[in-house]
Design a protein around this motif. Structure first.
Motif, PDB file in Angstrom:
ATOM      1  N   UNK A 130      14.290  -0.756   8.480  1.00  0.00           N
ATOM      2  CA  UNK A 130      15.478  -1.490   8.047  1.00  0.00           C
ATOM      3  C   UNK A 130      16.731  -0.642   8.156  1.00  0.00           C
ATOM      4  N   UNK A 131      17.889  -1.314   8.067  1.00  0.00           N
ATOM      5  CA  UNK A 131      19.164  -0.612   8.201  1.00  0.00           C
ATOM      6  C   UNK A 131      19.927  -0.604   6.886  1.00  0.00           C
ATOM      7  N   UNK A 132      20.626   0.473   6.661  1.00  0.00           N
ATOM      8  CA  UNK A 132      21.449   0.589   5.466  1.00  0.00           C
ATOM      9  C   UNK A 132      22.421  -0.588   5.394  1.00  0.00           C
ATOM     10  N   UNK A 133      22.596  -1.211   4.334  1.00  0.00           N
ATOM     11  CA  UNK A 133      22.093  -0.870   2.991  1.00  0.00           C
ATOM     12  C   UNK A 133      20.775  -1.554   2.642  1.00  0.00           C
ATOM     13  N   UNK A 134      20.113  -2.108   3.668  1.00  0.00           N
ATOM     14  CA  UNK A 134      18.877  -2.845   3.365  1.00  0.00           C
ATOM     15  C   UNK A 134      17.632  -2.143   3.888  1.00  0.00           C
ATOM     16  N   UNK A 135      17.708  -0.837   4.003  1.00  0.00           N
ATOM     17  CA  UNK A 135      16.517  -0.092   4.406  1.00  0.00           C
ATOM     18  C   UNK A 135      15.472  -0.172   3.286  1.00  0.00           C
ATOM     19  N   UNK A 136      14.233   0.049   3.658  1.00  0.00           N
ATOM     20  CA  UNK A 136      13.166  -0.103   2.663  1.00  0.00           C
ATOM     21  C   UNK A 136      11.962   0.740   3.054  1.00  0.00           C
ATOM     22  N   UNK A 137      11.204   1.102   2.064  1.00  0.00           N
ATOM     23  CA  UNK A 137       9.876   1.666   2.260  1.00  0.00           C
ATOM     24  C   UNK A 137       9.145   1.616   0.939  1.00  0.00           C
ATOM     25  N   UNK A 138       7.844   1.788   1.020  1.00  0.00           N
ATOM     26  CA  UNK A 138       7.035   1.931  -0.193  1.00  0.00           C
ATOM     27  C   UNK A 138       5.868   2.848   0.140  1.00  0.00           C
ATOM     28  N   UNK A 139       5.194   3.299  -0.885  1.00  0.00           N
ATOM     29  CA  UNK A 139       4.088   4.227  -0.683  1.00  0.00           C
ATOM     30  C   UNK A 139       2.753   3.491  -0.757  1.00  0.00           C
ATOM     31  N   UNK A 140       1.845   3.964   0.063  1.00  0.00           N
ATOM     32  CA  UNK A 140       0.513   3.360   0.115  1.00  0.00           C
ATOM     33  C   UNK A 140      -0.531   4.459  -0.098  1.00  0.00           C
ATOM     34  N   UNK A 141      -1.065   4.579  -1.314  1.00  0.00           N
ATOM     35  CA  UNK A 141      -2.149   5.557  -1.530  1.00  0.00           C
ATOM     36  C   UNK A 141      -3.443   4.989  -0.952  1.00  0.00           C
ATOM     37  N   UNK A 142      -4.202   5.856  -0.305  1.00  0.00           N
ATOM     38  CA  UNK A 142      -5.451   5.377   0.319  1.00  0.00           C
ATOM     39  C   UNK A 142      -6.621   6.309   0.031  1.00  0.00           C
ATOM     40  N   UNK A 143      -7.736   5.702  -0.362  1.00  0.00           N
ATOM     41  CA  UNK A 143      -9.002   6.427  -0.453  1.00  0.00           C
ATOM     42  C   UNK A 143     -10.028   5.608   0.345  1.00  0.00           C
ATOM     43  N   UNK A 144     -11.268   6.071   0.387  1.00  0.00           N
ATOM     44  CA  UNK A 144     -12.319   5.230   0.974  1.00  0.00           C
ATOM     45  C   UNK A 144     -12.386   3.945   0.174  1.00  0.00           C
ATOM     46  N   UNK A 145     -12.556   2.830   0.849  1.00  0.00           N
ATOM     47  CA  UNK A 145     -12.580   1.531   0.175  1.00  0.00           C
ATOM     48  C   UNK A 145     -13.967   1.153  -0.363  1.00  0.00           C
ATOM     49  N   UNK A 146     -14.957   1.989  -0.128  1.00  0.00           N
ATOM     50  CA  UNK A 146     -16.316   1.720  -0.622  1.00  0.00           C
ATOM     51  C   UNK A 146     -16.677   0.245  -0.397  1.00  0.00           C
ATOM     52  N   UNK A 147     -16.518  -0.145   0.871  1.00  0.00           N
ATOM     53  CA  UNK A 147     -16.587  -1.549   1.268  1.00  0.00           C
ATOM     54  C   UNK A 147     -17.940  -2.191   0.936  1.00  0.00           C
TER      55      UNK A 147
END
Lengths: 347, 270
Positions: A130-147
């Motif tokens: 995204x572009x300022x002022x509407x840039x964005x991000x978030x964090x995604x923690x990941x482990x094994x999903x023990x599917x």
């Protein structure tokens, strides 16, 4: 009210699971460090992060793992998608920092000793989109999903990987493993790692000694990544504990979703999808447009993300108006006994 | 043509048939199909252990064709080794097997997640004289595998079918050399050893053997490899091969001559 069929894996008594509320993750990597210092220091494990936190949008760890194949080709789960083993460059070759030079001798900034590195975990941290002022991000923690239907298990010709009968944790039997790495290819989340020193593959073990009561103080403890989390964004319990937070968020209210459900492995790590402030117009006024594009969230969490976000929005409004919301109570609980329900199926 | 000339011609043809029948099999093939001769070289043990040793010069070699093994593994049909050249020799106490195959890349390190190593294996019936299934035997007829890997050296394995390989205490030794043409590996082990699931060479039976090659540079590992069909080492006490074939062909030749003579006699009488 009829109870939904939880579809636990065949031969598994209970399924341990985790819910991560992405609205709380600040990308501090305390979970990553907690996991690393507990399980993956040295001896061929330097490059491994059984728990990692990546920035979204972003290339992730290992780089472009979503393009590396694995998983099932359809919901019938009759055929597996061929996968690739990430290269060391895609994981990111571990490097050392010039601590001595930078911190003791005050000689220049802190930087990698070998400055030829071109990629590593979190290389694209906080870049987002995204572009300022509407840039964005978030964090995604990941482990094994023990599917529930793990393709890493299916891929192993020696049956060295298996789901534990008592709680569905997916493990690699280190005595059976001969380092063929079909599991690394087969996992669509690229959460199995090859240890070149031991010559075997290794992965997140859901801190099973801790959930068995062999952690610190000989108490039953949630995995390190959950307990160490500064914002306490993780809830741990059993999917089939109908009074527990996992069942309620996943099955009852359907606000916690698996990552990439189209891989059809049926993960047992679930995410509460992220909200972001709305977009603002050139005049600086708030608009009605969401900052994180829904199609992007749909790519990650499937079509159910719309209903989940709508439900969450509704519940937030309810609480704002002074009402009660069990969903919000669960997501904001500070009571460890409610966050981590691990002793419900004893005996 | 006079009657006398006909009789002479038939006689010469008969002699040619007998000589041909007796001599041809010996000239055409020194051994039956799928046999790997074991040359007895007492006292040459130290020399035979070396892949490049001159002791191997006079040991007959057999080129064993290889092809991909049926497998559900990804890319299993894509193997890169066409054949392995096998030589076998023994002293009074030890069997030496020299294996040579072409491999343009030396892959002896698995230091990276995508690196796989070259290897070779010889599969034997765990109980010599039995004939196990080619793909690692079965529960009722297990196999004993001598396995060499460019990274980790020698290992002795027992298996009772695919997915069941188990490492056992090994006394197999190996020496390996690599040049641009490929690998040459000598595997050696005492003819008789401790352990119920390990092949004993007691000189009482022919012993089956099959071979497999892994090219690490082609990501080959596990059941993704080039394999042979069953061959055998002629280690039984009974003479086999050329003498047996000679007896059969001699009998056949005599029968043919007899038929020709009787037919000629009968024609003359009518």
């Amino acid at each position: 009210m009829s109870q939904p069929d939880l579809g636990l894996a065949e031969g598994v008594d209970h399924q341990v699971a985790m819910v991560m509320d992405l609205n709380k993750c600040i990308g501090c990597q305390t979970c990553t460090v907690g996991c690393k210092t507990t399980w993956t220091e040295g001896d061929g494990r330097d490059y491994m992060y059984w728990n990692n936190v990546e920035t979204r949008p972003g290339d992730g760890y290992p780089r472009d793992w979503e393009s590396a194949g694995g998983g099932w080709t359809s919901e019938e789960r009759s055929k597996r998608q061929h996968g690739q083993i990430p290269s060391m460059a895609e994981y990111g070759e571990p490097w050392k920092f010039n601590y001595e030079e930078a911190l003791k001798n005050d000689d220049g900034p802190l930087r990698p000793e070998d400055r030829t590195a071109e990629w590593g975990p979190n290389w694209d941290e906080d870049q987002g989109a995204g572009k300022h002022p509407n840039s964005y991000y978030f964090y995604l923690p990941r482990i094994c999903n023990h599917c529930t239907h793990p393709t890493c298990v299916e891929a192993c010709p020696r049956k060295a990987l298996y789901k534990r009968e008592e709680d569905g944790v997916v493990l690699v039997d280190q005595d059976r493993c001969r380092g063929y790495r079909y599991c690394v290819e087969g996992c669509p989340y690229k959460k199995v790692y090859y240890n070149a020193v031991s010559g075997t593959s290794e992965k997140c073990i859901f801190c099973y000694p801790r959930i068995e009561g062999e952690g610190p103080d000989e108490a039953v403890r949630a995995p390190v990544c959950a307990e160490e989390c500064t914002t306490q964004l993780r809830l741990v319990g059993y999917l089939d504990d109908r009074d527990g937070p996992i069942y309620k968020l996943v099955e009852q209210y359907e606000v916690a979703l698996p990552l990439h459900p189209e891989y059809e492995t049926a993960p047992n790590v679930y995410y509460v999808p992220p909200f972001a402030p709305p977009q603002i117009d050139p005049e600086g006024e708030t608009t009605d447009f969401e900052r994180i594009p829904r199609p992007y969230l749909e790519d990650l969490f499937g079509e159910q993300v719309h209903d989940a976000l709508d439900t969450l929005e509704r519940e937030r409004e309810k609480v704002k108006r002074g009402g009660d919301s069990e969903i919000m109570d669960i997501l904001t609980s500070k009571n460890p006994a409610q966050q981590y329900r691990l002793e419900v199926f004893e005996g | 043509m006079s009657e006398r000339r006909v009789i002479i011609a038939v006689g010469l043809l008969s002699i040619a048939l007998v000589v041909g029948a007796v001599g041809l099999p010996t000239v055409a093939s020194g051994r039956p199909a799928n046999q790997i001769p074991v040359t007895h070289l007492p006292g040459e043990g130290d020399a035979l252990a070396g892949p490049d040793s001159g002791a191997w010069t006079d040991v007959e070699s057999v080129e064993v064709p290889l092809s991909s093994a049926p497998s559900g593994l990804p890319n299993a049909a894509d193997v890169s080794t066409d054949s392995v050249t096998v030589q076998a020799a023994r002293t009074d106490s030890t069997l030496y097997v020299r294996l040579h195959w072409e491999d343009p890349s030396r892959n002896a390190s698995a230091a990276g997640p995508r690196q796989f190593t070259d290897g070779v294996a010889m599969q034997l019936p765990a109980e010599s004289g039995t004939h196990p299934a080619i793909a690692l035997g079965s529960q009722s007829t297990p196999v004993n595998v001598w396995y060499w890997n460019a990274r980790s050296g020698t290992e002795e394995i027992v298996a009772g079918g695919p997915g069941t390989i188990t490492s056992v205490d090994s006394t197999v030794t190996s020496e390996a050399t690599y040049d641009d043409a490929g690998w040459t590996v000598v595997l050696a082990r005492d003819l008789t050893v401790d352990g119920e699931t390990r092949t004993q060479f007691e000189m009482q039976h022919d012993v089956d053997a099959a071979f497999a090659v892994w090219n690490g540079g082609n990501d080959e590992r596990s059941g993704h490899h080039a394999v042979s069909s069953w061959y055998h080492y002629p280690l039984g006490p009974e003479p086999s091969g050329p003498p047996f074939a000679t007896v059969l062909w001699t009998v056949a030749g005599i029968v043919i001559v007899a038929i020709v003579l009787i037919t000629t006699y009968a024609v003359r009488r009518t």
